[in-house]
Motif scaffolding. Structure first.
Motif, PDB file in Angstrom:
ATOM      1  N   ARG A 269     -11.555  31.285   7.200  1.00  0.00           N
ATOM      2  CA  ARG A 269     -10.740  30.076   7.068  1.00  0.00           C
ATOM      3  C   ARG A 269      -9.440  30.211   7.857  1.00  0.00           C
ATOM      4  O   ARG A 269      -9.020  29.286   8.562  1.00  0.00           O
ATOM      5  CB  ARG A 269     -10.421  29.832   5.595  1.00  0.00           C
ATOM      6  CG  ARG A 269      -9.610  28.572   5.343  1.00  0.00           C
ATOM      7  CD  ARG A 269     -10.454  27.350   5.523  1.00  0.00           C
ATOM      8  NE  ARG A 269      -9.832  26.367   6.399  1.00  0.00           N
ATOM      9  CZ  ARG A 269     -10.372  25.187   6.667  1.00  0.00           C
ATOM     10  NH1 ARG A 269     -11.526  24.833   6.138  1.00  0.00           N
ATOM     11  NH2 ARG A 269      -9.788  24.356   7.480  1.00  0.00           N
ATOM     12  N   VAL A 270      -8.807  31.385   7.748  1.00  0.00           N
ATOM     13  CA  VAL A 270      -7.547  31.614   8.454  1.00  0.00           C
ATOM     14  C   VAL A 270      -7.756  31.522   9.962  1.00  0.00           C
ATOM     15  O   VAL A 270      -7.004  30.853  10.679  1.00  0.00           O
ATOM     16  CB  VAL A 270      -6.965  32.987   8.066  1.00  0.00           C
ATOM     17  CG1 VAL A 270      -5.757  33.326   8.925  1.00  0.00           C
ATOM     18  CG2 VAL A 270      -6.571  33.004   6.586  1.00  0.00           C
TER      19      VAL A 270
ATOM     20  N   VAL B 104     -11.826  26.437   0.876  1.00  0.00           N
ATOM     21  CA  VAL B 104     -13.186  26.422   1.403  1.00  0.00           C
ATOM     22  C   VAL B 104     -13.144  26.771   2.884  1.00  0.00           C
ATOM     23  O   VAL B 104     -12.142  26.565   3.570  1.00  0.00           O
ATOM     24  CB  VAL B 104     -13.882  25.045   1.217  1.00  0.00           C
ATOM     25  CG1 VAL B 104     -14.120  24.745  -0.242  1.00  0.00           C
ATOM     26  CG2 VAL B 104     -13.085  23.946   1.890  1.00  0.00           C
ATOM     27  N   THR B 105     -14.270  27.304   3.384  1.00  0.00           N
ATOM     28  CA  THR B 105     -14.407  27.563   4.810  1.00  0.00           C
ATOM     29  C   THR B 105     -14.785  26.270   5.529  1.00  0.00           C
ATOM     30  O   THR B 105     -15.029  25.235   4.895  1.00  0.00           O
ATOM     31  CB  THR B 105     -15.486  28.619   5.073  1.00  0.00           C
ATOM     32  OG1 THR B 105     -16.769  28.098   4.674  1.00  0.00           O
ATOM     33  CG2 THR B 105     -15.206  29.897   4.294  1.00  0.00           C
ATOM     34  N   ALA B 106     -14.880  26.354   6.846  1.00  0.00           N
ATOM     35  CA  ALA B 106     -15.275  25.176   7.622  1.00  0.00           C
ATOM     36  C   ALA B 106     -16.696  24.746   7.315  1.00  0.00           C
ATOM     37  O   ALA B 106     -17.059  23.581   7.481  1.00  0.00           O
ATOM     38  CB  ALA B 106     -15.129  25.465   9.117  1.00  0.00           C
ATOM     39  N   THR B 107     -17.519  25.689   6.839  1.00  0.00           N
ATOM     40  CA  THR B 107     -18.907  25.360   6.492  1.00  0.00           C
ATOM     41  C   THR B 107     -19.075  24.977   5.032  1.00  0.00           C
ATOM     42  O   THR B 107     -20.199  24.746   4.591  1.00  0.00           O
ATOM     43  CB  THR B 107     -19.808  26.568   6.800  1.00  0.00           C
ATOM     44  OG1 THR B 107     -19.335  27.724   6.099  1.00  0.00           O
ATOM     45  CG2 THR B 107     -19.820  26.861   8.290  1.00  0.00           C
ATOM     46  N   GLY B 108     -17.971  24.925   4.280  1.00  0.00           N
ATOM     47  CA  GLY B 108     -18.040  24.461   2.900  1.00  0.00           C
ATOM     48  C   GLY B 108     -18.191  25.533   1.847  1.00  0.00           C
ATOM     49  O   GLY B 108     -18.336  25.220   0.662  1.00  0.00           O
ATOM     50  N   LYS B 109     -18.150  26.810   2.237  1.00  0.00           N
ATOM     51  CA  LYS B 109     -18.266  27.878   1.250  1.00  0.00           C
ATOM     52  C   LYS B 109     -16.898  28.159   0.622  1.00  0.00           C
ATOM     53  O   LYS B 109     -15.876  28.108   1.307  1.00  0.00           O
ATOM     54  CB  LYS B 109     -18.796  29.146   1.915  1.00  0.00           C
ATOM     55  CG  LYS B 109     -20.191  29.007   2.494  1.00  0.00           C
ATOM     56  CD  LYS B 109     -20.630  30.309   3.154  1.00  0.00           C
ATOM     57  CE  LYS B 109     -22.022  30.163   3.763  1.00  0.00           C
ATOM     58  NZ  LYS B 109     -22.446  31.408   4.449  1.00  0.00           N
TER      59      LYS B 109
END
Length: 626
Positions: free
Chosen positions: A470-471, A604-609
């Motif tokens: 995410r960072v 959340v990450t860019a993929t939604g996790k």
């Protein structure tokens, strides 16, 4: 009242039909190459300019055509391969519909030169917008040379839908590879803008695969060879350790025709079950030869989807053939029965087993447990140690929670551990959010993948790899919109050689990668020089970083909703994130937590996790009924 239904003019009908067959330059490349193969050519040369938008030319030394055939081949549904309806179920050629050349002539300016080996003069034909502009005898080499120029010149709207030259060239290379791979006994070459991309001499299938996919496949392939009464299967599959995160190098051919089949792909994946991770994909190039009456190739305009008379039989044969190949070459796990020489010298092996030793062994509780019928579950309890120590568990097998916490939170670092970047590239003021870290606090790393970070109302459990993704994602996104990242110049630049398809992909990304800290320059055919990398890339690891980046980029390329830049930053974030199993110091954990909570969307990450899970004080009190 006038009639509402009217017949379309020929030139409009041809353009509509061309929309199904010729969707982009690569579509025309496929059709023209297949025609050259059907003409019995042994040498086929493909020349393209501007990724096929300006010129696509195929030159072959096949049987050629006479004057009548040369004129008639551009008519719709004109073919030399079908005479009656039964011929549709005995097709052994690549093309058969008689639509390819008519479609090409409808959307481009075409020049044809052809001569049969028995003729002294050839035929020259020039066609524009489906109309013959010029026809005359000419001097020509035996075979056929067909050029299509200015694709979609008469359909500007269609031309506007074409991608960049680099993107279209990747599709051209893909189609070229599929045809050249199916016919290793033929010579192929590909030239783009005057520079030769492929020069493929005649040879074996493995030689052709190494030429097309890269020299690194030379030691990664396992031969597949199965002969049955129903069908024959031959080709190669990749060793499990060479599996990738993308489906890139996967090819099925049925009677030398490239096909797409999720059903047969599942058969191969089942053969690799328990040999590769669930999110990895093996490489394979498999040729299935069977009676043309058992398949129907007339189900899709591109002929890349076919129907089998009995899919279940083909599925079973493919799965069995791949399993047999992996087992035959000792790829599947096996028991090793070779005995170490040191074991042979032990007393238990070298000295005789005396009668006293046999009696002592047969009277032991362990021997009794194995020899009694219906008592396999019975294990005699160990006698307590006179000193008062328990002996029913191995020494050191149990650790107290305090010992575990102390080991997990130790500041020591193992060899090759990740050095987290201390200086954050975020220069804006972090927004105020409900997750605030105390000024002074300690962090705890558990199982080398989770971080417990205290916050004002409880604590959060951070997954370190997803948090770092995410960072990095937000950091790279900021770099592409006006905050370029610093580049660390390499003292000794590294040269990397790629396959033509990967080289075209990397060439397309160079401008954006420069904003992300990569300084890469083209260096000859399919080669690049890595002059500099972002500061967080370890020196000496540049080549592997680029290869992993391309592999990850292909993974995201399967989703058409992503833009080119979005695929790039997601690929870099996934590749550069710290991995599970990396030990972090207190300073590194603190910096990672601060950077994460400073993100615009930290949870959340860019993929939604999810990057972390919150345990607030109220929730904890309810757990303990307080």
């Amino acid at each position: 009242m006038p009639d509402n239904i009217q017949l379309l003019p020929d030139h409009i009908a041809n353009q509509i039909a061309a929309g199904e067959v010729i969707q982009r330059p690569a579509s025309a490349v496929k059709e023209l190459l297949e025609n050259a193969v059907d003409a019995g050519a042994t040498e086929i040369r493909l020349i393209v300019n501007d990724a096929g938008k300006a010129l696509i030319q195929v030159i072959d030394n096949g049987k050629g055509m006479n004057e009548t055939d040369a004129r008639l081949c551009f008519e719709r549904h004109a073919t030399s391969k079908i005479r009656q309806i039964e011929d549709l179920f005995h097709i052994n050629t690549m093309g058969f519909r008689g639509e390819a050349l008519a479609s090409v002539a409808a959307v481009s300016q075409v020049e044809l030169r052809t001569r049969r080996h028995s003729d002294e003069l050839g035929t020259y034909i020039e066609i524009e917008n489906s109309a013959v502009v010029r026809q005359e005898p000419c001097a020509a080499a035996p075979g056929t040379s067909i050029s299509m120029k200015n694709l979609f010149f008469n359909v500007p709207a269609r031309r506007n839908f074409l991608k960049s030259n680099a993107a279209e060239m990747r599709h051209v290379i893909d189609e070229f590879i599929r045809v050249a791979m199916a016919f290793p006994q033929l010579f192929f070459s590909l030239t783009h803008n005057g520079q030769q991309v492929f020069h493929l001499d005649r040879g074996s299938l493995k030689q052709r695969l190494v030429q097309l996919l890269g020299s690194h496949y030379n030691s990664r392939l396992v031969s597949v060879q199965e002969q049955t009464d129903y069908l024959n299967i031959q080709g190669f599959v990749g060793k499990p350790e060479s599996a990738k995160k993308t489906r890139g190098d996967q090819y099925f051919f049925v009677n030398n025709r490239f096909i797409r089949s999720a059903y047969l792909n599942h058969a191969v994946m089942q053969a690799y079950q328990d040999l590769i991770p669930g999110d990895s994909f093996p490489a394979y190039v498999l040729f299935i030869d069977l009676n043309p009456e058992q398949i129907d190739v007339n189900v899709h305009p591109t002929k890349q989807e076919i129907k089998f008379e009995d899919e279940k039989i083909v599925y079973a044969f493919v799965q069995a053939a791949v399993k047999h190949a992996l087992a035959q070459f000792s790829i599947t796990p096996t028991l090793e029965f070779d005995i170490d020489e040191g074991i042979q010298k032990l007393d238990a092996v070298s000295k005789p087993f005396t009668q006293e030793q046999q009696s002592a062994a047969s009277s032991s509780g362990l021997y009794q447990a194995f020899t009694r019928q219906h008592q396999a579950h019975f294990i005699e309890k160990s006698k307590p140690d006179p000193a008062g120590n328990k002996t029913d568990s191995p020494s050191g097998a149990l650790k107290s929670w305090e010992t575990f916490i102390e080991a997990s939170s130790s500041g020591g670092k193992n060899e090759g551990s990740f050095e987290y970047e201390q200086a954050s590239s975020f220069d804006w003021e972090p927004p105020k959010k409900k997750w605030q870290l105390p000024e002074v606090c300690d962090f705890l790393q558990i199982q080398l993948q989770y971080i417990i970070a205290p916050v004002q109302q409880g604590y959060i459990l951070i997954q370190q790899q997803l948090a770092h993704e995410r960072v990095l994602y937000e950091r790279y996104a900021a770099a592409l919109v006006g905050k370029p990242m610093a580049t660390q110049r390499s003292l000794f630049p590294v040269t990397i050689d790629l396959s033509p398809a990967d080289a075209a992909m990397l060439l397309e990304m160079l401008s954006d990668m420069a904003l992300l800290g990569y300084h890469i320059e083209p260096f000859g055919q399919n080669s690049f020089v890595i002059q500099g990398t972002p500061a967080d890339i370890l020196q000496g690891n540049e080549r592997a970083a680029i290869e992993q980046l391309l592999d990850q980029y292909k993974h995201f390329s399967s989703d058409v909703k992503f833009s080119k830049r979005e695929k790039l930053i997601r690929s870099l974030a996934s590749q550069h994130a710290i991995r599970t199993g990396t030990q972090l110091t207190q300073a590194e954990m603190r910096q990672l937590a601060r950077d994460l909570l400073s993100c615009a969307q930290p949870n959340v990450t860019a993929t939604g996790k999810p990057t972390f899970i919150e345990f607030n004080r109220d929730y904890l009190n309810r757990l303990f009924e307080k």
